[in-house]
Design a protein around this motif. Structure first.
Motif, PDB file in Angstrom:
ATOM      1  N   LEU A   1       0.792   4.195 -18.260  1.00 45.04           N
ATOM      2  CA  LEU A   1      -0.421   4.832 -17.745  1.00 45.04           C
ATOM      3  C   LEU A   1      -0.399   6.281 -18.177  1.00 45.04           C
ATOM      4  O   LEU A   1       0.612   6.971 -18.023  1.00 45.04           O
TER       5      LEU A   1
ATOM      6  N   VAL B   1      -2.956   9.634 -17.695  1.00 47.34           N
ATOM      7  CA  VAL B   1      -4.172  10.154 -17.067  1.00 47.34           C
ATOM      8  C   VAL B   1      -4.441  11.564 -17.573  1.00 47.34           C
ATOM      9  O   VAL B   1      -3.524  12.280 -17.978  1.00 47.34           O
TER      10      VAL B   1
ATOM     11  N   ILE C   1     -10.765   8.232 -12.125  1.00 48.37           N
ATOM     12  CA  ILE C   1      -9.893   8.231 -10.957  1.00 48.37           C
ATOM     13  C   ILE C   1     -10.612   8.966  -9.831  1.00 48.37           C
ATOM     14  O   ILE C   1     -11.057  10.102 -10.010  1.00 48.37           O
TER      15      ILE C   1
ATOM     16  N   ALA D   1      -8.316   7.500 -17.153  1.00 44.78           N
ATOM     17  CA  ALA D   1      -7.023   6.841 -17.270  1.00 44.78           C
ATOM     18  C   ALA D   1      -7.001   5.897 -18.468  1.00 44.78           C
ATOM     19  O   ALA D   1      -8.009   5.292 -18.817  1.00 44.78           O
TER      20      ALA D   1
ATOM     21  N   LEU E   1      -4.557   2.698 -19.572  1.00 45.31           N
ATOM     22  CA  LEU E   1      -3.514   1.793 -19.098  1.00 45.31           C
ATOM     23  C   LEU E   1      -3.353   0.671 -20.112  1.00 45.31           C
ATOM     24  O   LEU E   1      -4.313  -0.050 -20.392  1.00 45.31           O
TER      25      LEU E   1
ATOM     26  N   HIS F   1       1.722  13.318 -15.749  1.00 45.42           N
ATOM     27  CA  HIS F   1       0.499  12.543 -15.987  1.00 45.42           C
ATOM     28  C   HIS F   1       0.744  11.271 -16.802  1.00 45.42           C
ATOM     29  O   HIS F   1      -0.198  10.596 -17.180  1.00 45.42           O
TER      30      HIS F   1
ATOM     31  N   LEU G   1      -5.255  -0.471 -12.090  1.00 46.58           N
ATOM     32  CA  LEU G   1      -5.199   0.984 -12.078  1.00 46.58           C
ATOM     33  C   LEU G   1      -4.534   1.469 -10.794  1.00 46.58           C
ATOM     34  O   LEU G   1      -3.729   2.409 -10.816  1.00 46.58           O
ATOM     35  N   GLU G   2      -4.824   0.817  -9.677  1.00 46.50           N
ATOM     36  CA  GLU G   2      -4.203   1.201  -8.408  1.00 46.50           C
ATOM     37  C   GLU G   2      -2.680   1.066  -8.480  1.00 46.50           C
ATOM     38  O   GLU G   2      -1.939   1.957  -8.061  1.00 46.50           O
TER      39      GLU G   2
ATOM     40  N   LEU H   1      -1.300   3.867 -10.702  1.00 47.57           N
ATOM     41  CA  LEU H   1      -1.305   5.171 -10.035  1.00 47.57           C
ATOM     42  C   LEU H   1      -0.178   5.276  -9.015  1.00 47.57           C
ATOM     43  O   LEU H   1       0.400   6.362  -8.828  1.00 47.57           O
TER      44      LEU H   1
ATOM     45  N   LEU I   1       2.871   6.152 -10.987  1.00 44.72           N
ATOM     46  CA  LEU I   1       2.849   7.561 -11.344  1.00 44.72           C
ATOM     47  C   LEU I   1       3.259   8.422 -10.147  1.00 44.72           C
ATOM     48  O   LEU I   1       4.059   9.356 -10.287  1.00 44.72           O
ATOM     49  N   GLU I   2       2.742   8.101  -8.986  1.00 45.74           N
ATOM     50  CA  GLU I   2       3.100   8.836  -7.775  1.00 45.74           C
ATOM     51  C   GLU I   2       4.590   8.691  -7.472  1.00 45.74           C
ATOM     52  O   GLU I   2       5.260   9.654  -7.087  1.00 45.74           O
TER      53      GLU I   2
ATOM     54  N   ARG J   1       6.410  11.014  -9.772  1.00 45.38           N
ATOM     55  CA  ARG J   1       6.222  12.397  -9.338  1.00 45.38           C
ATOM     56  C   ARG J   1       7.102  12.728  -8.132  1.00 45.38           C
ATOM     57  O   ARG J   1       7.692  13.797  -8.064  1.00 45.38           O
TER      58      ARG J   1
END
Length: 166
Positions: A11, A13, A64, A72, A74, A110, A124-125, A128, A131-132, A135
């Motif tokens: 992914l 973004v 998003i 995004a 993917l 990102h 996509l959910e 994300l 990605l979180e 992070r």
């Protein structure tokens, strides 16, 4: 980290500097179909999250939240070398190197990758959330970057910087 029966999901973004119909991002928008089409024809390509299919939209309709400029990309690949060949061994590299012309500089991570069972198409959910995870927790088997892929090396010599999204 790779296991048999799995593919590599990624992914990426970014937030466009302007709306998709603005002249400031026109060159990027005009080449989306060309670059995405090339990716789909690459050896090792498995799947891509699609937008509307309207020419020139690419995946920019996969925004998003409520921000149409936050977009995004993917995709799923057979392995890291396949993704690397596309990113840094094709015309995509020229657009990657010019990304600051069309995208805002993002302070947060990102880009994320993770292994998915062959045949799985991540949402996509789901992406994300990966990605979180990256992070908040750093690289792990659940979410990682290029440095965690032993069979990836092109990213080292092509200066993978975090100026802006791909």
């Amino acid at each position: 980290m790779q296991t048999n029966g799995h593919h590599l999901a990624e992914l990426n973004v970014g937030r466009l500097l302007a709306p998709t119909d603005d002249p400031r991002v026109a060159e990027f928008m005009e080449n989306l179909d060309r670059v995405n089409g090339l990716g789909k024809r690459m050896p090792g390509f498995v799947w891509m999250m699609e937008g509307s299919g309207e020419p020139g939209n690419g995946n920019t309709e996969n925004s998003i939240g409520d921000d149409p400029q936050f977009v995004a990309n993917l995709t799923v690949w057979q392995d890291a070398p396949s993704l690397e060949r596309f990113v840094w061994g094709t015309i995509h590299k020229q657009f990657y190197e010019r990304r600051q012309e069309w995208f805002e500089i993002l302070g947060d991570q990102h880009f994320v990758m993770w292994w998915v069972p062959a045949g799985h198409r991540p949402t996509l959910e789901e992406a994300l959330l990966r990605l979180e995870d990256l992070r908040e927790n750093g690289p792990s088997e659940r979410a990682f970057g290029w440095a965690q892929l032993k069979d990836a090396g092109m990213w080292r010599s092509h200066g993978c910087t975090q100026l802006a999204a791909e």
